[in-house]
Design an enzyme around this catalytic site. Structure first.
Site, PDB file in Angstrom:
ATOM      1  N   GLY A 162      -3.311  -7.283   1.596  1.00  0.00           N
ATOM      2  CA  GLY A 162      -1.915  -7.646   1.824  1.00  0.00           C
ATOM      3  C   GLY A 162      -1.369  -7.083   3.120  1.00  0.00           C
ATOM      4  CB  ILE A 163      -1.417  -3.667   4.610  1.00  0.00           C
ATOM      5  CG1 ILE A 163      -0.669  -3.036   3.431  1.00  0.00           C
ATOM      6  CG2 ILE A 163      -0.953  -3.040   5.917  1.00  0.00           C
ATOM      7  CD1 ILE A 163      -1.002  -1.580   3.175  1.00  0.00           C
ATOM      8  CB  THR A 240      -0.996   2.082   8.880  1.00  0.00           C
ATOM      9  OG1 THR A 240      -1.637   0.823   8.634  1.00  0.00           O
ATOM     10  CG2 THR A 240      -0.236   2.049  10.179  1.00  0.00           C
ATOM     11  CB  ALA A 241      -6.014   2.663   6.203  1.00  0.00           C
ATOM     12  NE  ARG A 242      -4.319   7.496   1.250  1.00  0.00           N
ATOM     13  CZ  ARG A 242      -3.170   6.807   1.162  1.00  0.00           C
ATOM     14  NH1 ARG A 242      -2.631   6.277   2.240  1.00  0.00           N
ATOM     15  NH2 ARG A 242      -2.587   6.662  -0.015  1.00  0.00           N
ATOM     16  CG  ASP A 266       2.101   6.299   9.398  1.00  0.00           C
ATOM     17  OD1 ASP A 266       2.231   5.718   8.298  1.00  0.00           O
ATOM     18  OD2 ASP A 266       2.913   7.153   9.815  1.00  0.00           O
ATOM     19  CD  GLU A 271      -1.733  12.120   5.772  1.00  0.00           C
ATOM     20  OE1 GLU A 271      -2.199  11.317   6.612  1.00  0.00           O
ATOM     21  OE2 GLU A 271      -0.832  11.824   4.966  1.00  0.00           O
ATOM     22  CG  HIS A 289       1.301   9.075   5.304  1.00  0.00           C
ATOM     23  ND1 HIS A 289       0.220   9.500   4.573  1.00  0.00           N
ATOM     24  CD2 HIS A 289       1.540   7.809   4.881  1.00  0.00           C
ATOM     25  CE1 HIS A 289      -0.188   8.530   3.764  1.00  0.00           C
ATOM     26  NE2 HIS A 289       0.607   7.509   3.939  1.00  0.00           N
TER      27      HIS A 289
END
Lengths: 329, 388
Positions: A162-163, A240-242, A266, A271, A289
């Site tokens: 979806g992303i 922007t995933a992991r 992100d 993190e 994030h």
């Protein structure tokens, strides 16, 4: 006839009314165990009859649902409804072994995350962090070199869920051409004109590579030293995933060598710790994030979890089962 | 003397009759060329002063002057030497430039001027323009915004100006969308927080663009390019423009009055040119008409907005956040903006990419070539559109 017991692990900030409304079909508790140890004890005590959990990735007990926690969960617990698209902090295999099904929040996260993703693609292509920093130092645009337009560049999306598809729609507004690699090729309708390519071809032919895949045992460090070696010189990387889908050290090395011209991130492997090589780099554009951190999206996600809980209690099924559990029902 | 060979220099667009009339009516010299047989006709002043054929007697090409630098289209610049004599301005400052306009540049026909060259020449105002030679006809400006040039005195003197519309659209709209996202999502706050080592501690939630109303003030090429991008993020677009666009150009954007734009937009984007009519269009009164918590974005010119009034509106919360690529007195920035960590600020990066800079340089050079060979600019500024 007692109502099923539902436990909240974490906080509900926006959809409090919707949460309270669950009391028509369930008894609601908010986890108040001070420590992980206390929580394990409570699972044999006051929480020993819970049927479903509303789970958030918070810093309190069972924020991470590992084998130890799963081992302590009562037999009555059948459903974990997670608030988040990424659920790598839940050991879904161990859950399956114990007959516990897990849902996440796909769909509701797509737009906000893709917005961050597109901001990072623009920021990295145009090297905006350097110009913003130069301005804030009082130096206007002194020494800031020319950068590049997105128009006509090839965007390679790794993970066309979806992303990824939401990123494609945005990128096309900027004149980018999209190709993707995915576990399986999408139907023509879903791909909406994006070209399916093999992983190696994605690496070798993309001007910008966007990481939009989930983190699991197969995808950890999927972008590593060997991957960077296959990429175009001057490639742009966004994530922007992991964090852990990229070997962060390898990324720092690739930035240093110029293999990667710029990056937009992100998320980070460890993190909130960030590799010092990234902090020291003024070109890279870094966000802490913030993927879905808007009022509108946070509320949509909370409601989606609550709806999963309601469906679990009233129909014994989840609305948005994680992919790993789809075959179990 | 093979006079005819000179007259093959202009482009094919130039009609033979056009050429012949110039020849016949030239006051420079009698021309031995007699293969055209055309009746003598009185020539209008406009026609006579527009056309620059090479002189049959002296074989000189028109003299053009570069004010500033060409970085990417150097070979295209050099290629102009087939139709022009090229000079690169080496005057150190405005005073020296004015002297040179009476000296080595006293026969120039056109200038290629860049935005940064204003540091040498100062603005192209009436005071400077009156120092230009009578041969001077064209200012070909590298940039979409040409507020460094006073148009009225140019028109009075028969000087025509071209700018760079369309080549700037995508790159500027890209910056514009970056700023809209950055301001709606409070990304500057988040980035600064991270760089200070505080991760996202204390960074509040922000807002999605999805479903928000974007009001575009000035629906030219950049405004329309912005609409396309904003719609990919789920925004609804409305606009105010000097004139309503055709349905085709508007492509579904709603035309509203200026006041309605202010009152009903969640995000207001400034995409209009700076001129005497638009200076401080966004001022204290305008802010009062806006929604509480509005987002303001500006990639046009700083002075279309009263910067001090913006700072006040940010302080009061009327404006929730702003994204700016331009400032009233750039490179100086209002201290109230510098001290605000929420606002997202860029130092006029609008078109600063290799690809777009080259496209713009080529567009200016094409305008020069067109002016010299057809007496028409390709992209004459809107104020002068009726003159060609």
């Amino acid at each position: 006839m007692t109502k099923p017991h539902v436990l909240l692990l974490g906080e509900i900030v926006h959809a409090k009314d919707e949460w309270e409304a669950l009391s028509d079909i369930a008894t609601l508790s908010v986890c108040d165990s001070p420590t992980e140890e206390d929580f394990i004890k409570d699972l044999a005590g006051k929480y020993s009859d819970i049927a479903a959990v509303y789970h958030t990735h918070y810093s309190g007990p069972a924020g991470v649902i590992d084998k130890d926690v799963i081992g302590a969960l009562p037999p009555s617990l059948k459903f974990i409804c997670h608030n988040g698209a990424g659920y790598d902090m839940i050991n879904v295999n161990a859950c399956a072994e114990k007959g516990i099904l897990v849902s996440n929040t796909p769909g509701t996260v797509d737009d906000a995350t893709a917005d961050v993703n597109m901001f990072l693609i623009l920021g990295a292509l145009r090297e905006f962090n350097l110009s913003m920093t130069t301005l804030r130092k009082g130096n206007w645009n002194k020494g800031v070199p020319l950068a590049h337009d997105p128009e006509g560049k090839v965007l390679g999306i790794l993970g066309m869920g979806g992303i990824g598809r939401a990123v494609k729609r945005r990128a096309e507004g900027f004149g980018m051409i999209t190709q993707y690699h995915n576990r399986k090729p999408l139907s023509d309708e879903m791909a909406a004109g994006a070209k399916y390519v093999g992983f190696d071809e994605l690496l070798a032919t993309s001007d910008v590579i966007s990481l939009n895949l989930p983190l699991n045992a197969h995808t950890r460090h999927i972008i590593n030293k060997e991957s960077f070696a296959k990429m175009k010189d001057g490639v742009i990387i966004t994530n922007t995933a992991r964090g852990a889908v990229i070997d962060e050290q390898a990324l720092v090395d690739a930035l240093e060598s110029g293999k990667v011209r710029c990056a937009g991130l992100d998320v980070f492997e460890a993190e909130p710790e960030i590799h010092p090589g990234l902090i020291a780099n003024e070109k890279v554009i870094l966000l802490p994030h913030v993927g879905t951190r808007t009022y509108e999206t946070q509320k949509k996600m909370e409601i989606q979890v609550i709806e999963n809980v309601r469906s679990a209690i009233t129909e014994a099924k989840l609305l948005t089962l994680v992919p790993e559990h789809v075959h179990l029902v | 003397m093979p006079a005819s060979s000179h007259f093959l220099v202009p482009t094919a667009r130039t009609s033979a009759l056009f050429l012949a009339r110039a020849l016949v009516n030239s006051t420079k010299t009698s021309c031995p060329l007699t293969f055209f047989s055309v009746p003598r006709q009185p020539v209008t002043t406009t026609f006579h002063t527009r056309f620059f054929a090479v002189s049959p007697m002296t074989m000189t090409k028109p003299h053009i002057l570069l004010l500033g630098e060409i970085r990417h289209a150097k070979s295209e610049w050099e290629a102009l030497s087939d139709v022009a004599t090229l000079s690169v301005c080496d005057s150190a400052n405005r005073e020296e430039f004015i002297k040179d306009l009476k000296g080595k540049y006293s026969d120039i026909v056109a200038v290629y001027r860049t935005f940064p060259s204003v540091a040498i020449t100062g603005r192209f105002d009436a005071e400077l323009l009156k120092e230009f030679p009578s041969t001077f006809k064209y200012i070909c400006h590298n940039g979409a915004g040409y507020d460094q040039i006073d148009v009225a005195p140019c028109t009075d003197r028969g000087i025509h100006i071209s700018n760079c519309p369309s080549t700037v659209d995508d790159a500027t709209a890209d910056v514009n969308m970056f700023l809209i996202l950055g301001a709606l999502r409070n990304f500057n706050d988040a980035m600064v927080n991270l760089r200070k080592g505080n991760w996202n501690a204390g960074v509040p939630l922000s807002n999605d663009p999805d479903g928000k109303v974007l009001g575009i003030l000035g629906m030219g090429g950049i405004g329309r390019a912005l609409k396309k991008r904003a719609e990919a993020f789920g925004m609804t677009v409305q606009y105010y423009n000097r004139k309503e666009l055709s349905p085709e150009l508007a492509a579904g954007a709603k035309y509203v009055s200026f006041d309605e734009l202010l009152a009903t937009s969640d995000v207001l984007s400034l995409n209009l040119p700076l001129n005497p009519n638009t200076r401080h269009t966004i001022n204290k009164e305008a802010f009062e008409k806006m929604k509480d918590g509005i987002i303001i974005v500006n990639t046009a010119r700083g002075a279309v907005m009263d910067e001090a009034a913006l700072v006040d509106a940010l302080a009061s919360g009327k404006v929730k956040n702003a994204g700016l690529d331009v400032f009233e007195a750039e490179p100086k920035i209002h201290p109230g903006l510098m001290s605000n960590e929420k606002v997202i600020l860029l130092p006029h990066m609008g078109t600063l990419t290799y690809e777009t800079q080259k496209k713009m340089e080529v567009q200016v050079l094409d305008n020069i070539r067109a002016a010299l060979t057809t007496a028409k600019l390709n992209t004459i500024v809107p104020e002068q559109a009726g003159l060609q």
